[in-house]
Structures are given as structure tokens and as C-alpha cells.
Design an enzyme around this catalytic site. Structure first.
Site, PDB file in Angstrom:
ATOM      1  N   GLU B  53      28.318 -21.356  80.024  1.00 40.12           N
ATOM      2  CA  GLU B  53      29.138 -22.025  79.215  1.00 40.12           C
ATOM      3  C   GLU B  53      29.909 -21.435  78.282  1.00 40.12           C
ATOM      4  O   GLU B  53      31.067 -21.663  77.833  1.00 40.12           O
ATOM      5  CB  GLU B  53      28.078 -22.837  78.426  1.00 40.12           C
ATOM      6  CG  GLU B  53      27.422 -24.125  79.146  1.00 40.12           C
ATOM      7  CD  GLU B  53      26.286 -23.862  79.985  1.00 40.12           C
ATOM      8  OE1 GLU B  53      25.943 -22.443  79.956  1.00 40.12           O
ATOM      9  OE2 GLU B  53      25.571 -24.415  80.595  1.00 40.12           O
ATOM     10  N   PHE B 115      12.763 -32.621  77.170  1.00 42.02           N
ATOM     11  CA  PHE B 115      13.113 -31.574  77.906  1.00 42.02           C
ATOM     12  C   PHE B 115      14.677 -31.140  77.716  1.00 42.02           C
ATOM     13  O   PHE B 115      15.285 -32.059  77.688  1.00 42.02           O
ATOM     14  CB  PHE B 115      12.776 -31.644  79.420  1.00 42.02           C
ATOM     15  CG  PHE B 115      13.288 -30.804  80.232  1.00 42.02           C
ATOM     16  CD1 PHE B 115      12.847 -29.577  80.328  1.00 42.02           C
ATOM     17  CD2 PHE B 115      14.382 -31.134  81.235  1.00 42.02           C
ATOM     18  CE1 PHE B 115      13.452 -28.665  81.222  1.00 42.02           C
ATOM     19  CE2 PHE B 115      15.212 -30.214  82.164  1.00 42.02           C
ATOM     20  CZ  PHE B 115      14.601 -28.839  82.124  1.00 42.02           C
ATOM     21  N   GLN B 116      14.973 -29.857  77.336  1.00 40.53           N
ATOM     22  CA  GLN B 116      16.601 -29.621  77.360  1.00 40.53           C
ATOM     23  C   GLN B 116      17.046 -30.350  76.147  1.00 40.53           C
ATOM     24  O   GLN B 116      18.084 -30.561  75.995  1.00 40.53           O
ATOM     25  CB  GLN B 116      17.190 -29.815  78.398  1.00 40.53           C
ATOM     26  CG  GLN B 116      16.950 -28.682  79.534  1.00 40.53           C
ATOM     27  CD  GLN B 116      18.031 -28.828  80.694  1.00 40.53           C
ATOM     28  OE1 GLN B 116      18.554 -29.622  80.904  1.00 40.53           O
ATOM     29  NE2 GLN B 116      17.990 -27.760  81.301  1.00 40.53           N
ATOM     30  N   LYS B 165      22.510 -39.354  76.698  1.00 38.02           N
ATOM     31  CA  LYS B 165      22.655 -39.759  78.108  1.00 38.02           C
ATOM     32  C   LYS B 165      22.961 -41.524  78.079  1.00 38.02           C
ATOM     33  O   LYS B 165      23.682 -41.687  79.112  1.00 38.02           O
ATOM     34  CB  LYS B 165      21.556 -39.415  79.040  1.00 38.02           C
ATOM     35  CG  LYS B 165      21.465 -39.890  80.338  1.00 38.02           C
ATOM     36  CD  LYS B 165      20.419 -39.122  81.409  1.00 38.02           C
ATOM     37  CE  LYS B 165      20.747 -39.209  82.814  1.00 38.02           C
ATOM     38  NZ  LYS B 165      19.659 -38.775  83.337  1.00 38.02           N
ATOM     39  N   MET B 484      33.674   2.239  70.073  1.00 40.80           N
ATOM     40  CA  MET B 484      33.877   2.195  68.749  1.00 40.80           C
ATOM     41  C   MET B 484      32.466   2.275  67.912  1.00 40.80           C
ATOM     42  O   MET B 484      32.728   2.868  66.845  1.00 40.80           O
ATOM     43  CB  MET B 484      34.350   0.548  68.492  1.00 40.80           C
ATOM     44  CG  MET B 484      34.933   0.329  67.032  1.00 40.80           C
ATOM     45  SD  MET B 484      36.435   1.550  66.579  1.00 40.80           S
ATOM     46  CE  MET B 484      37.561   0.288  67.106  1.00 40.80           C
TER      47      MET B 484
END
Lengths: 168, 578
Positions: B53, B115-116, B165, B484
Site C-alpha cells: 500500500e 480482525f484487521q 464493509k 548522506m
């Protein structure tokens, strides 16, 4: 230089009464390291679903301008007023003050309450709860005087404020 | 009004199409299955299945930055949503318009540690310009259109819409974009006439002026860059552009004096320091530009054009604040400048340019390739610039030394051509951003300049690039070290090379080939030009692993917290006469 002096300012912020809006305003203060000295929030317009948040904060003029601009750009904010710098305003706070004691202590606490125009809103044989309304420093003074008598507990609302005059 | 009802997932597709969205970068998950079922059933919206993502977020940023249109991302609840956070903050810092749609667990499970489940709106509140939790399918269309409005109006930024959902599965009416403007959010675009007048008067009085332009001009659209160019040429004032503003004024114009700030040019920094009037257009006085704020342009009257009132007086107190769109403000300034028939003080300006040309004569970006056995990174980028020049190209970078050298040696004459993570400095930005740019511009050359540290942070998107036949060219300047970090350790931490060594890492050639790229390599100076030309000429995705000198530092450098006139020229410092 007086321009860098930190001073107390009261902001009145009109917001959409939606979930998350208070979190967003408070998060702005904590995320950018600004102080919150007092914060109140309540719905003020049922139909339009608007709430008003009153925030007492402190900072240099540059920081106070930043706070205003940062609040103003939040999507859920309708209006930001700086009640300290925009013009005269009325500021009030309420406290519920529990004082315990017997005999002369009770009499003394009632005497002070009378001077401060505080009301007794609860009473037992050994306690009073006073309701006192006024500016923050008046409440501070009342609480200070109750300490030696038997101050047991304090709840304060935080400051609410409104601009004086006909303008809204 | 139509009373037809649609499923939540359908409403999303309709809303995206009504917002002229052509492509979304996404990754499906449990709670977004109903949305993906709708994506399956249609063919107007292109969905690119990314590897992660975060990659999707940077791809959308590259898409947005190169087109001026908002980028769109879809992610699932929980880990899908938390993986978008770096991209959201990156877009927030660089004012990139994004709309990120995340799935959320079913409404009655919210708060149950399902869940999630993650508190996505809570987590992303300070990572977005605004975010929404949709509570009913009935609100979905309005909120989606409002999200696009907020993302693209005023100072652009990322907006996240969290959709449970059951809202995706439920039904609701559809409303179009016109019915969905937020009731309250109306950013100011037209600047105040009095502020414009004050700005013009200050510019007219200038003896040592500078125009300092930033990313706000890119966000205003290509017309703003044209207006900036017109103003600079009409006044004859020197122009410097920030990291986010590269290309808003043509780098090939003699009035251009390079980038200001920590790794800016000697001439830009001394001109910033010594100027008497500074016009900041769409930049934000970032600390990497200002250095020590109490020593920043101490003798200058400052004008600041910004669409975001909170940018005014945030870091630097200014004398004239012009709040509004950069393009509109420039248009008004040019109009008034012409109307008043202003002629700048030619004698003073000539003397000012004499000073600037003396600083420019130091040639602070000079480097020595001939004496070295290894390819100098500066040489690699100058060669890339020469090879690309004149063609239709876009460049993205990752973060670190290669990014600063790219900013110094790749010279852009147009806006929207240069994509880099400026404010947040996100390693791992470059490859997915290049993917997003190539999706938007399939027939243009898109080059990602990276290095082996950043490369590994979103390397999975190389697979997405090759799977989608995107001809992205990746130039990895491999110096076996986090350059750097090593540079700062050398300069400020007694040369203690703590945890920056990347030698003995992956075989990048095998890796690139495994990911479906043509892999090339170069390590000798005489191979560099040929390898870059071959990289650009080879069809399809190409990875060029270029070994470069390990211990090269980026100069000039203004140490953090120093003033502009305390600039360190590195090996070129002997060129400055006292």
C-alpha cells in the site's frame, strides 16, 4: 521586547458537531506544541449541528496568529474568534467546590460563600458543595480561601466566553 | 432527483468516474471485497494492483504531481490502512492532492478489536488534510465528492475516506459532485488588492531583489509557471526555485541562479542573504531553505504569497502577506507592474547582478571527474541530464545524496517534470512514484534516480512496473553506503561511520532480472555515458546499477542551523577570494 511576550488568549471556535472534530482541534494543539489552559465544548445549534469550543491558550503574538490560522483551515471549523484581541468579551467559569468540616469551619465556609455569591447545592452534617460562578481568578480566590477550612474536592467547567455587544 | 438506489461499491465507482479518475492504485483485502467485486464488473476505471500500500500511495503522488490531478488509492482495513500512513504524511508535507479510500470493519464491530481493525481515522487525523468515517451508504457519494473537493481546493493535500464493509454492501442514493461542496470549506483564491499594491511598490523600490519560488506554483497549474517566468523576465530580477519548485522557472534562463538552501548554490544563498526585497511565491520558508532563522535575509523586506494563511509568519515574519493562489497573485502583480509602467532601478540592478555573477563565477557545482578511477555521482547525473535534454521526460528520485545531486545537476525547464519527496524525505518514494508518472504518461521517458538504500525500501514495486509493461528506467547510483548519513557522520560526528555501510548487499543485477527488468551495469567513468544512453534506448523497464565513488560529499552545504553566508563549498572553497 514586548512583542515576544507570551500572553493568555481565549479563542471561540464554531465547529461542525461531528465525531473527531474535538480530537482534531486538540490534536492541532498537542501536535504543534501549543498550550491548552482550559477547554470547553458543547453543542450550541441543534438544527445546524454546530458546537462551540472555547479554548484558553497562551503564546507570543506570532504563535497566537498561527493558532488562529491553523484552526481556521480545518475543514470542520466555521469560524474562529479571538475574544481577547478582537474586542471586549465576557468570560465565565463555574466550579463545584466540596468543603468538609464541623462547627465553626462550616460557619466560616458559608460566610466566604456569601461574599463570593456561591450557592450551596448539596449539604450533609459534615460537608457542603458550593456552586460558584465568575472569572477564573475569582474561582481561584474562592478555592484558595476554602483550603485551610477543609477543601475536599473541586470540579471546574473551564472558561466559556462570548463577545460583548450586539455583533455576533 | 433520481430515487434509484445503488450498492455502496457501485456508488464509489460512479463517484470516481464522475471525478474523472482514470486509474486507482490499490490492494484488496477482506473488508473491501464488495468494492473489488464492483471493480471486476466494470471496465472504465483502471486498477493497478500494487505490491504494498505504501507503494500505491507514492504511485498516486507521482501520478498527481505529474498531471495536476488528484491521485487515488484503495486499501483495506487494519494493516492496509496503516501502510498508507507514510504516504499520507508525505503528501501532506508536499501538498499533493490524494484521495485514499480505506475499508473498515463492519460498523457494529468497530471498537471491538475485530480482525484487521484499526482506528484509521484516529491514526490518520494528523496525517491528512481531512478524513471521514462514512456511517451510512446514504452519505457515501456526498462524502466522496467532498473528499475530492477538499483534496484539490486551497492548499492541496491527502484526504482519507474510511468505509465500513456494511456501507459498501448497503444501498443508498447517488448524488453528483455539484451537490457535494462542503458547506464551510472555502479557501481564499483571489488575493487582496491592497496587498498586491504593497507588493508591487516594494518590488519597484528594490535595489537587490530576489524572487524565491516554490511548489505552490506547481500546484497552481502550468499557467502560474508561465506567469512567474513572465514576471522574472519583465523585472530582470534573479530567480531561485526550491526543491519542490524546480522547473517552475526555466533552469536554462540566465536569470536563474539555482536552488537555495542547505545544498543550494553559492549564488542563490548569498543572494538570499544579501537581498533587500524578497518575493516568496508559493514556498514556505522551510528550515532547509532558511538555515538559522534569525540570520535569514537580515536586511530584506519580505513579501510572501501563499494560499494557506497559516504559512504566513510561521517560520519567518514577513512585511507583506498576499493570501491566495500563486497564479492569480502573479497575474495581478504583473498587471499592476505594467499598469504603473514600473522601471526597476537599472543601475542598482546592474550592480546587484555584478555581485551575483561574481558568486556564480565560483562555479560551486564544479567537480573533478578526470582524476578519479570511479564514476563521480555528479558526473553520472550531469550525463543523464545531457542525454535527456530536449526529450519529453520526467524524473523521480529517492532520498539522500543522490536526491540532492539530482536537484543540482538535472536542470528542468518545465513544471510537473520533477517528483521528489521534499518535506518528509521518504526513502522508498522514487520507484513507486516513477510507476505512477509512467501510468499517467505512457509515452514519455520516466527515470527514477535512486541509490541502494532507498531502492530496497519499496523494491517490490519493480514487479508491479514490469507486470504492467511500464518502461520505467531506474538509475541506481550505488556507492555501498548510506551516503548522506556517512556525510553527516564525517562532518559532524568525528567520522564515526555508524551503521551506514551497505556493502555486501544484494546482487542488484540478478534482483532486477528476477523482477522482470533488463539489468545493466557500469562502474568506469568511460562507461557511464554509454550505459545511460543504453538504459534510455532499451525498451521496457530497465535497471542500471552504476557504481559510483563512495566517499563523495554533497556540496555546497549550509550546516543545519547555520546562516546562508556560512555556506561550506567543500573542495571548491579555495576558489573564493577573501
Amino acid at each position: 521586547m514586548s512583542n515576544d511576550e507570551s500572553r493568555e488568549h481565549t479563542f471561540s471556535v464554531l465547529v461542525d458537531n461531528e465525531s473527531g472534530v474535538l480530537h482534531r482541534v486538540v490534536g492541532l494543539f498537542s501536535g504543534r506544541g501549543y498550550n491548552i489552559e482550559s477547554l470547553t465544548v458543547s453543542e450550541v445549534e441543534e438544527e445546524e449541528r454546530l458546537s462551540k469550543i472555547t479554548i484558553v491558550t497562551s503564546g507570543t503574538p506570532m504563535i497566537i496568529d498561527q493558532i488562529r490560522a491553523q484552526l481556521d483551515r480545518l475543514v470542520q471549523v466555521h469560524n474562529v474568534a479571538n475574544l481577547t484581541s478582537d474586542g471586549p468579551s465576557v468570560q465565565r467559569e463555574m466550579a463545584l467546590v466540596k468543603v468538609t468540616g464541623k462547627g465553626e469551619q462550616r460557619v466560616e465556609s458559608l460566610r466566604i460563600a456569601d461574599i463570593f455569591r456561591a450557592h450551596v447545592v448539596d449539604s450533609t452534617n459534615s460537608s457542603f458543595v458550593f456552586e460558584v460562578v465568575g472569572q477564573t481568578d475569582k474561582l481561584d480566590a474562592f478555592i484558595e480561601l476554602m483550603k485551610p477550612i477543609g477543601l475536599a474536592d473541586v470540579s471546574r467547567t473551564g472558561v466559556v466566553a462570548i463577545a460583548r455587544g450586539a455583533e455576533t | 432527483m433520481s430515487t434509484k438506489r445503488f450498492i455502496g461499491g457501485e456508488i464509489i465507482i460512479k463517484a470516481l468516474i464522475d471525478q474523472d479518475v482514470e486509474v486507482v492504485f490499490g490492494y484488496p483485502g477482506g473488508v473491501t471485497l464488495p468494492l473489488y467485486d464492483q471493480i471486476y464488473k466494470q471496465n472504465r476505471l483502471r486498477h493497478i494492483l500494487v505490491g504494498h500500500e505504501q507503494g500505491g500511495m507514492h504511485a498516486a503522488e507521482g501520478y498527481a504531481r505529474s498531471t495536476g490531478k488528484p491521485g487515488v488509492v484503495m486499501a483495506t482495513s487494519g494493516p492496509g490502512a496503516t501502510n498508507t500512513v507514510t504516504g499520507l504524511v508525505d503528501a501532506l508535507m508536499d501538498s499533493i492532492p490524494l484521495v485514499c479510500l480505506t475499508g473498515q470493519v463492519t460498523s457494529n464491530l468497530i471498537g471491538n478489536d475485530a480482525f484487521q481493525e484499526a482506528d484509521t481515522t484516529g491514526i490518520t487525523r494528523s496525517a491528512t488534510k481531512h478524513n471521514y468515517l462514512v456511517k451510512s451508504t446514504e452519505d457515501l457519494a456526498r462524502i466522496l465528492h467532498e473528499a475530492f473537493y477538499v483534496a484539490t481546493n486551497g492548499r492541496p493535500g491527502p484526504v482519507l475516506v474510511d468505509i465500513p464493509k456494511d456501507v459498501l454492501l448497503g444501498t443508498g442514493a447517488y448524488v453528483g459532485p455539484e451537490a457535494s461542496e462542503p458547506r464551510n470549506y472555502k479557501p481564499r483564491l483571489n488575493p487582496d488588492a491592497k496587498a498586491i499594491e504593497e507588493a508591487v511598490d516594494l518590488l519597484a523600490s528594490a535595489k537587490r531583489p530576489i524572487i524565491y519560488a516554490g511548489g505552490g506554483i506547481v500546484n497552481s497549474g502550468p499557467k502560474a509557471s508561465k506567469l512567474l517566468t513572465k514576471l522574472v523576465r519583465a523585472t530582470g530580477f534573479p530567480c531561485t526555485t526550491t526543491l519542490m519548485g524546480l522547473g517552475t522557472f526555466p533552469a536554462s534562463d540566465p536569470l536563474y541562479i539555482g536552488m537555495p538552501g542547505m545544498h543550494g548554490t553559492y549564488e542563490a544563498n548569498l543572494a538570499m542573504h544579501d537581498c533587500d526585497v524578497m518575493l516568496n511565491v508559493g514556498a514556505r520558508f522551510d528550515d532547509r531553505v532558511t538555515g538559522r532563522t534569525d540570520a535569514f535575509a537580515p536586511g530584506a523586506k519580505k513579501i510572501h504569497i501563499d494560499i494557506d494563511p497559516s504559512s504566513i509568519n510561521k517560520n519567518i515574519a514577513v512585511d507583506v502577506a498576499v493570501i491566495g493562489d500563486a497564479g492569480k497573485a502573479l497575474d495581478k502583480i504583473i498587471g499592476l507592474w505594467n499598469k504603473k509602467k514600473i522601471k526597476p532601478d537599472a543601475k542598482a540592478l546592474k550592480a546587484w547582478w555584478r555581485s551575483i555573477d561574481k558568486w556564480r563565477g565560483i562555479d560551486c557545482l564544479a567537480y573533478d571527474q578526470d582524476a578519479k578511477a570511479a564514476i563521480m555521482p555528479q558526473f553520472a547525473l550531469e550525463t543523464l541530464h545531457k542525454t535527456l535534454a530536449g526529450s519529453d521526460y520526467y524524473v523521480t528520485t529517492d532520498v539522500g545524496q543522490h536526491q540532492m545531486w539530482s536537484a543540482q545537476y538535472l536542470r528542468f525547464d518545465e513544471p510537473n517534470r520533477w517528483m521528489t519527496s521534499g518535506g518528509l524525505g521518504t526513502m522508498g518514494y522514487g520507484i513507486p512514484a516513477a510507476m505512477g508518472v509512467q501510468v499517467a504518461h505512457p509515452n514519455s521517458r520516466v527515470v527514477c534516480v535512486t541509490s541502494e538504500g532507498s531502492l530496497m525500501m519499496n523494491v517490490q514495486e519493480m514487479v508491479t512496473i514490469s507486470k504492467n509493461n511500464l518502461p520505467v528506467k531506474i538509475l541506481s547510483l550505488n556507492n555501498n553506503v548510506l551516503g548522506m548519513i556517512r556525510q553527516w557522520q564525517e562532518l559532524f560526528h568525528d567520522n564515526h561511520e555508524s551503521e551506514c555501510d551497505l556493502s555486501g548487499g544484494a546482487d542488484f543485477i540478478k534482483m532486477a532480472e528476477a523482477f522482470g527488468f533488463t539489468a545493466l551495469s557500469a562502474s568506469r567513468p568511460d562507461e557511464a555515458a554509454g550505459a545511460i544512453a543504453e538504459m534510455l534506448a532499451t525498451p521496457g523497464p530497465v535497471f542500471l546499477n552504476m557504481a559510483v565513488a563512495r566517499d563523495e560529499n554533497v556540496f555546497p552545504m549550509i550546516p543545519s542551523g547555520a546562516a546562508h553566508n556560512e555556506i561550506d563549498l567543500g573542495p571548491n572553497k579555495q576558489l573564493v577570494s577573501a
